[in-house]
Design a protein around this motif. Structure first.
Motif, PDB file in Angstrom:
ATOM      1  N   VAL B 253      46.181 -10.912 -17.130  1.00 56.80           N
ATOM      2  CA  VAL B 253      46.567 -10.997 -15.727  1.00 56.80           C
ATOM      3  C   VAL B 253      47.097 -12.403 -15.461  1.00 56.80           C
ATOM      4  CG1 VAL B 253      45.820 -10.736 -13.345  1.00 56.80           C
ATOM      5  CG2 VAL B 253      44.757  -9.374 -15.127  1.00 56.80           C
ATOM      6  N   ALA B 254      48.364 -12.516 -15.097  1.00 54.77           N
ATOM      7  CA  ALA B 254      48.974 -13.837 -14.902  1.00 54.77           C
ATOM      8  C   ALA B 254      48.723 -14.323 -13.487  1.00 54.77           C
ATOM      9  CB  ALA B 254      50.466 -13.787 -15.192  1.00 54.77           C
ATOM     10  N   GLU B 255      47.463 -14.565 -13.181  1.00 50.58           N
ATOM     11  CA  GLU B 255      47.108 -15.016 -11.840  1.00 50.58           C
ATOM     12  C   GLU B 255      46.868 -16.519 -11.878  1.00 50.58           C
ATOM     13  OE1 GLU B 255      46.732 -13.982  -8.739  1.00 50.58           O
ATOM     14  OE2 GLU B 255      45.732 -15.822  -8.135  1.00 50.58           O
ATOM     15  N   ASP B 256      47.593 -17.224 -11.050  1.00 47.16           N
ATOM     16  CA  ASP B 256      47.459 -18.672 -10.979  1.00 47.16           C
ATOM     17  C   ASP B 256      47.954 -19.063  -9.596  1.00 47.16           C
ATOM     18  OD1 ASP B 256      47.879 -21.453 -11.124  1.00 47.16           O
ATOM     19  OD2 ASP B 256      48.027 -21.344 -13.307  1.00 47.16           O
ATOM     20  N   SER B 257      47.105 -19.642  -8.785  1.00 45.26           N
ATOM     21  CA  SER B 257      47.528 -19.852  -7.395  1.00 45.26           C
ATOM     22  C   SER B 257      48.615 -20.910  -7.283  1.00 45.26           C
ATOM     23  CB  SER B 257      46.337 -20.205  -6.506  1.00 45.26           C
ATOM     24  OG  SER B 257      45.631 -21.266  -7.021  1.00 45.26           O
ATOM     25  N   ARG B 258      48.884 -21.635  -8.349  1.00 46.09           N
ATOM     26  CA  ARG B 258      50.035 -22.538  -8.309  1.00 46.09           C
ATOM     27  C   ARG B 258      51.336 -21.728  -8.268  1.00 46.09           C
ATOM     28  NH1 ARG B 258      49.006 -26.052 -13.485  1.00 46.09           N
ATOM     29  NH2 ARG B 258      48.166 -24.065 -14.172  1.00 46.09           N
ATOM     30  N   VAL B 259      51.275 -20.491  -8.779  1.00 44.53           N
ATOM     31  CA  VAL B 259      52.465 -19.644  -8.810  1.00 44.53           C
ATOM     32  C   VAL B 259      52.421 -18.602  -7.693  1.00 44.53           C
ATOM     33  CG1 VAL B 259      53.766 -18.017 -10.206  1.00 44.53           C
ATOM     34  CG2 VAL B 259      52.646 -19.944 -11.291  1.00 44.53           C
ATOM     35  N   THR B 260      51.272 -17.944  -7.566  1.00 44.59           N
ATOM     36  CA  THR B 260      51.212 -16.832  -6.618  1.00 44.59           C
ATOM     37  C   THR B 260      51.116 -17.298  -5.177  1.00 44.59           C
ATOM     38  OG1 THR B 260      48.842 -16.750  -7.026  1.00 44.59           O
ATOM     39  CG2 THR B 260      50.220 -15.200  -8.236  1.00 44.59           C
ATOM     40  N   GLU B 261      50.544 -18.466  -4.961  1.00 49.08           N
ATOM     41  CA  GLU B 261      50.392 -18.966  -3.589  1.00 49.08           C
ATOM     42  C   GLU B 261      50.549 -20.487  -3.618  1.00 49.08           C
ATOM     43  OE1 GLU B 261      46.727 -19.086  -0.697  1.00 49.08           O
ATOM     44  OE2 GLU B 261      47.111 -17.030  -1.329  1.00 49.08           O
ATOM     45  N   PRO B 262      51.791 -20.968  -3.841  1.00 52.62           N
ATOM     46  CA  PRO B 262      51.953 -22.400  -4.142  1.00 52.62           C
ATOM     47  C   PRO B 262      51.501 -23.298  -2.999  1.00 52.62           C
ATOM     48  CG  PRO B 262      53.987 -21.187  -4.534  1.00 52.62           C
ATOM     49  CD  PRO B 262      53.073 -20.276  -3.791  1.00 52.62           C
ATOM     50  N   TYR B 263      50.819 -24.354  -3.358  1.00 54.90           N
ATOM     51  CA  TYR B 263      50.453 -25.391  -2.405  1.00 54.90           C
ATOM     52  C   TYR B 263      51.136 -26.675  -2.877  1.00 54.90           C
ATOM     53  CZ  TYR B 263      47.007 -26.091  -6.095  1.00 54.90           C
ATOM     54  OH  TYR B 263      46.408 -26.282  -7.299  1.00 54.90           O
ATOM     55  N   LEU B 264      50.967 -27.765  -2.125  1.00 52.14           N
ATOM     56  CA  LEU B 264      51.695 -29.006  -2.418  1.00 52.14           C
ATOM     57  C   LEU B 264      53.159 -28.691  -2.696  1.00 52.14           C
ATOM     58  CD1 LEU B 264      49.078 -30.889  -4.626  1.00 52.14           C
ATOM     59  CD2 LEU B 264      49.567 -31.281  -2.242  1.00 52.14           C
ATOM     60  N   LYS B 265      53.708 -29.151  -3.813  1.00 47.76           N
ATOM     61  CA  LYS B 265      55.127 -28.904  -4.121  1.00 47.76           C
ATOM     62  C   LYS B 265      55.278 -28.010  -5.341  1.00 47.76           C
ATOM     63  CE  LYS B 265      56.828 -31.781  -1.008  1.00 47.76           C
ATOM     64  NZ  LYS B 265      57.612 -31.304   0.127  1.00 47.76           N
ATOM     65  N   TYR B 266      54.261 -27.223  -5.632  1.00 48.20           N
ATOM     66  CA  TYR B 266      54.338 -26.401  -6.840  1.00 48.20           C
ATOM     67  C   TYR B 266      55.456 -25.363  -6.753  1.00 48.20           C
ATOM     68  CZ  TYR B 266      50.146 -28.300  -8.969  1.00 48.20           C
ATOM     69  OH  TYR B 266      49.245 -29.138  -9.557  1.00 48.20           O
ATOM     70  N   GLY B 267      55.884 -25.054  -5.518  1.00 48.92           N
ATOM     71  CA  GLY B 267      56.968 -24.103  -5.368  1.00 48.92           C
ATOM     72  C   GLY B 267      58.302 -24.620  -5.875  1.00 48.92           C
ATOM     73  N   GLU B 268      58.418 -25.954  -5.984  1.00 47.71           N
ATOM     74  CA  GLU B 268      59.709 -26.535  -6.347  1.00 47.71           C
ATOM     75  C   GLU B 268      59.880 -26.745  -7.841  1.00 47.71           C
ATOM     76  OE1 GLU B 268      60.594 -30.013  -4.038  1.00 47.71           O
ATOM     77  OE2 GLU B 268      59.775 -29.116  -2.219  1.00 47.71           O
ATOM     78  N   ILE B 269      58.819 -26.480  -8.602  1.00 48.56           N
ATOM     79  CA  ILE B 269      58.931 -26.689 -10.049  1.00 48.56           C
ATOM     80  C   ILE B 269      58.531 -25.413 -10.787  1.00 48.56           C
ATOM     81  CG2 ILE B 269      58.569 -29.177 -10.034  1.00 48.56           C
ATOM     82  CD1 ILE B 269      55.658 -28.641 -10.621  1.00 48.56           C
ATOM     83  N   ASP B 270      58.825 -25.390 -12.072  1.00 44.83           N
ATOM     84  CA  ASP B 270      58.486 -24.216 -12.879  1.00 44.83           C
ATOM     85  C   ASP B 270      57.075 -24.371 -13.419  1.00 44.83           C
ATOM     86  OD1 ASP B 270      61.061 -23.335 -12.535  1.00 44.83           O
ATOM     87  OD2 ASP B 270      61.789 -24.417 -14.304  1.00 44.83           O
ATOM     88  N   VAL B 271      56.267 -23.355 -13.164  1.00 47.76           N
ATOM     89  CA  VAL B 271      54.912 -23.351 -13.709  1.00 47.76           C
ATOM     90  C   VAL B 271      54.791 -22.116 -14.593  1.00 47.76           C
ATOM     91  CG1 VAL B 271      52.471 -23.335 -13.198  1.00 47.76           C
ATOM     92  CG2 VAL B 271      54.027 -24.439 -11.619  1.00 47.76           C
ATOM     93  N   GLU B 272      54.521 -22.370 -15.845  1.00 50.82           N
ATOM     94  CA  GLU B 272      54.372 -21.257 -16.781  1.00 50.82           C
ATOM     95  C   GLU B 272      52.891 -20.886 -16.842  1.00 50.82           C
ATOM     96  OE1 GLU B 272      54.587 -20.409 -21.475  1.00 50.82           O
ATOM     97  OE2 GLU B 272      55.476 -22.272 -20.771  1.00 50.82           O
ATOM     98  N   VAL B 273      52.605 -19.592 -16.849  1.00 48.69           N
ATOM     99  CA  VAL B 273      51.214 -19.159 -16.923  1.00 48.69           C
ATOM    100  C   VAL B 273      50.999 -18.458 -18.260  1.00 48.69           C
ATOM    101  CG1 VAL B 273      49.392 -17.834 -15.833  1.00 48.69           C
ATOM    102  CG2 VAL B 273      51.178 -18.837 -14.441  1.00 48.69           C
ATOM    103  N   PRO B 274      50.238 -19.075 -19.151  1.00 49.73           N
ATOM    104  CA  PRO B 274      49.976 -18.406 -20.428  1.00 49.73           C
ATOM    105  C   PRO B 274      48.995 -17.253 -20.246  1.00 49.73           C
ATOM    106  CG  PRO B 274      48.756 -20.455 -20.311  1.00 49.73           C
ATOM    107  CD  PRO B 274      49.550 -20.366 -19.058  1.00 49.73           C
ATOM    108  N   VAL B 275      49.255 -16.134 -20.902  1.00 46.99           N
ATOM    109  CA  VAL B 275      48.320 -15.008 -20.818  1.00 46.99           C
ATOM    110  C   VAL B 275      47.948 -14.556 -22.224  1.00 46.99           C
ATOM    111  CG1 VAL B 275      48.965 -14.114 -18.565  1.00 46.99           C
ATOM    112  CG2 VAL B 275      50.241 -13.403 -20.571  1.00 46.99           C
ATOM    113  N   GLY B 276      46.765 -13.955 -22.307  1.00 50.59           N
ATOM    114  CA  GLY B 276      46.314 -13.390 -23.578  1.00 50.59           C
ATOM    115  C   GLY B 276      46.519 -11.890 -23.581  1.00 50.59           C
ATOM    116  N   GLU B 277      45.960 -11.226 -24.592  1.00 53.38           N
ATOM    117  CA  GLU B 277      46.124  -9.775 -24.681  1.00 53.38           C
ATOM    118  C   GLU B 277      44.789  -9.044 -24.602  1.00 53.38           C
ATOM    119  OE1 GLU B 277      48.158  -9.092 -28.322  1.00 53.38           O
ATOM    120  OE2 GLU B 277      49.997 -10.050 -27.597  1.00 53.38           O
TER     121      GLU B 277
END
Lengths: 179, 393
Positions: B253-277
């Motif tokens: 599950v690629a859940e990371d609030s930096r991506v799903t609900e950005p705060y500060l300026k995280y919306g302006e940059i690329d955030v990669e979310v590593p996931v497992g299997e």
């Protein structure tokens, strides 16, 4: 300890005996909170207290000479600390590392925190700071080693830990907290 | 059935190298005894004073019950007796490995209530510090998890990098673990001269040393043998107990609030979310290690974006949040951290409720350990990354 704590050793024997004891302090780290991280930092390559003869690989309290209480002691945890201390063989030394185990630290008004580990076990060296820097732990260890070098085991057993060392007590600003 | 009968059915190997034909005995044939083992509160594998009681059937765990509260310090109550600036120095201590991210959450909550405008530069510096702090946190777990599985060396490697990063952060904040660098409306002080240059250098150093961990730990055959397929966690179970961070990401599950609900300026940059299997111990560690790399990528982007300008706003003599309540969630290194801040208009919070990631992640423990072997239980215990102060508050 048998005979050691009843007979005063001759000075040369005492010197060699204490010299051997002070450089082989098998240390049991009672890591409770943040200070345990700084304790680990002090044991790794940059600060490396193993060069001072402190060996942090004691398998348990029964093989340890030195107990380092690092972190907040809560009332729920206190009996465990007391018990582990009692499992250690004599002669044993205690370093209280960090404000929490000295006196409660930032949780001085908390309902669940023991205000100082010295309420339940006798302490030899207090290291102040929240958390103290690794250098402060090294300073505390050296202060403890000086004491071990100059002590008489007979006197220690007779009159145990009535006068702990408080680092920076005579020069209050010399050793500030790291943060 | 006596023990002798059991022994006779185990046939010895005929030649060295030839597999031993062992007939495994089931529960009905081989009598085992139930035993209750209490791991902790002072056990090295719990890195802290976490306690878990295992009901064992032979070597297999029947039931695992976490016992929390050995590090309960009453943060929520203490926060009611500190004013809005003082609680920064309090909250950065509950998860002692991610001090900056914790105080960031409270600062955001207070700013949201007071409707403050935070200068751009302060927001970018906050992101920079939070990402450095995330790497600090993850490096600690990279070292300690390997230590729990019997490898001492990764700990020394991890602290080599940690010391560099701590030295960098200390130059700006004055603290090694607890930074207390935030204040409502921005930061205490601006970055010192030459900080960004040094930050770029440290980021390059850590990046060049990162393959060491991938080879030494992740690529290690013994490590893989002890973690692959151990403690698999399906995504629905992880979601139902509220697990977040690497524990949830390992399940896919690629859940990371930096991506799903950005705060500060995280919306302006690329955030990669590593996931497992599979959500097993290996995947959890894999996610943790990859999060270091993604944090470094974020840090490099922040270096390019850093604007000039002020870092704080003028505060009134007494910071008073207006009456009301707010909830702020941020991505802490170990998962989602939420602060519910309620104020009655006074100078101290009326209520500060914490939703800490470690507490939720530890809820997966009874599920994961059921049916596992005792040595695997240690592998699981270390792989669900938690900080005891964050569980007990």
């Amino acid at each position: 300890m048998g005979l050691m704590d009843q007979v005063e050793l001759p000075q040369p024997v005492k010197y060699v005996f204490n010299w051997g004891r002070k450089y082989s302090l098998w240390c049991f780290n009672f890591g409770l909170a943040c200070c345990a991280i700084e304790f680990i930092a002090a044991s790794t390559s940059r600060h490396d207290f193993i060069r001072h003869g402190v060996i942090p690989f004691a398998h348990g309290p029964r093989q340890a000479d030195l107990l380092v209480v690092s972190g907040t002691l809560t009332d729920k945890m206190a009996p465990a600390v007391k018990r582990l201390y009692e499992e250690m063989p004599e002669p044993k030394y205690v370093i209280s590392f960090g404000s929490c185990s000295n006196c409660g630290g930032p949780y001085w008004d908390s309902y669940s925190v023991t205000k100082g580990v010295d309420q339940i076990i006798p302490v030899d060296v207090y290291v102040p700071g929240c958390p103290p820097r690794p250098e402060a732990l090294l300073d505390g260890i050296i202060a403890l080693q000086d004491r071990i070098q100059n002590e008489s085991l007979k006197d220690r057993m007779a009159d145990r830990r009535k006068d702990p060392i408080t680092l920076g007590a005579d020069a209050p600003l010399a050793l500030g907290s790291s943060s | 059935m006596s023990d002798l009968d059991t022994k006779e059915r185990i046939q010895p190997a005929t030649a060295p190298g030839e597999g031993i034909a062992v007939q495994f005995v089931g529960d009905a044939d081989f009598p085992t005894q139930d035993m209750s083992v209490s791991i902790g509160p002072a056990h090295p594998a719990t890195h802290g004073v976490f306690r878990i009681v295992l009901e064992l059937d032979g070597e297999r765990v029947k039931q695992a019950t976490p016992v929390v509260g050995y590090m309960h310090r009453g943060f929520e109550k203490l926060a009611e007796h500190r004013d809005f600036r003082q609680i920064m120095a309090l909250v950065n201590r509950h998860d002692w490995l991610s001090g900056f991210s914790n105080e960031l959450g409270v600062a955001l909550a207070v700013e949201q209530m007071m409707e403050m405008e935070v200068p751009d530069r302060a927001q970018w510096i906050r992101m920079l510090m939070a990402e450095w702090n995330r790497i600090l946190n993850h490096l600690m777990f990279v070292g300690s998890y390997a230590l729990e599985l019997g490898a001492i060396t990764p700990m020394f490697y991890a602290f080599r990098e940690r010391d560099d990063i701590q030295h960098l952060l200390e130059s700006a904040t004055g603290g090694r673990l607890h930074f207390t660098y935030n204040q409502p409306g921005g930061l205490k002080i601006d970055l010192p001269k030459g900080f960004l240059k040094e930050s770029v250098q440290v980021s390059q150093t850590v990046r060049t040393r990162l393959p060491d961990y991938f080879d030494l730990v992740l690529g290690n055959e013994i490590f893989q043998g002890r973690t692959k397929g151990v403690g698999p966690l399906p995504p629905d179970v992880a979601l139902s107990v509220g697990a977040t961070g690497p524990t949830l990401q390992a399940t896919g599950v690629a859940e990371d609030s930096r991506v799903t609900e950005p705060y500060l300026k995280y919306g302006e940059i690329d955030v990669e979310v590593p996931v497992g299997e599979n959500g097993d111990s290996f995947d959890r560690f894999y996610c943790l290690l990859h999060r270091i790399r993604t944090s470094l990528d974020i840090i490099d982007q922040i270096h390019d974006h850093m604007p000039a300008g002020p870092v704080n706003t003028k505060l009134p003599k007494m910071v008073k949040a207006p009456e009301g309540a707010t909830y702020v969630r941020t991505e802490n290194p170990l998962g989602q951290l939420g602060y519910w801040l309620e104020s009655d208009g006074g100078r101290t919070p009326w209520r500060l409720k914490m939703r800490t990631p470690s507490f939720s992640n530890v809820q997966t423990m009874p599920y994961l350990m059921e049916g596992a072997l005792l040595p695997d239980a240690i592998s699981i215990l270390g792989s669900v990354f938690f900080v005891v102060g964050d569980i007990d508050r």
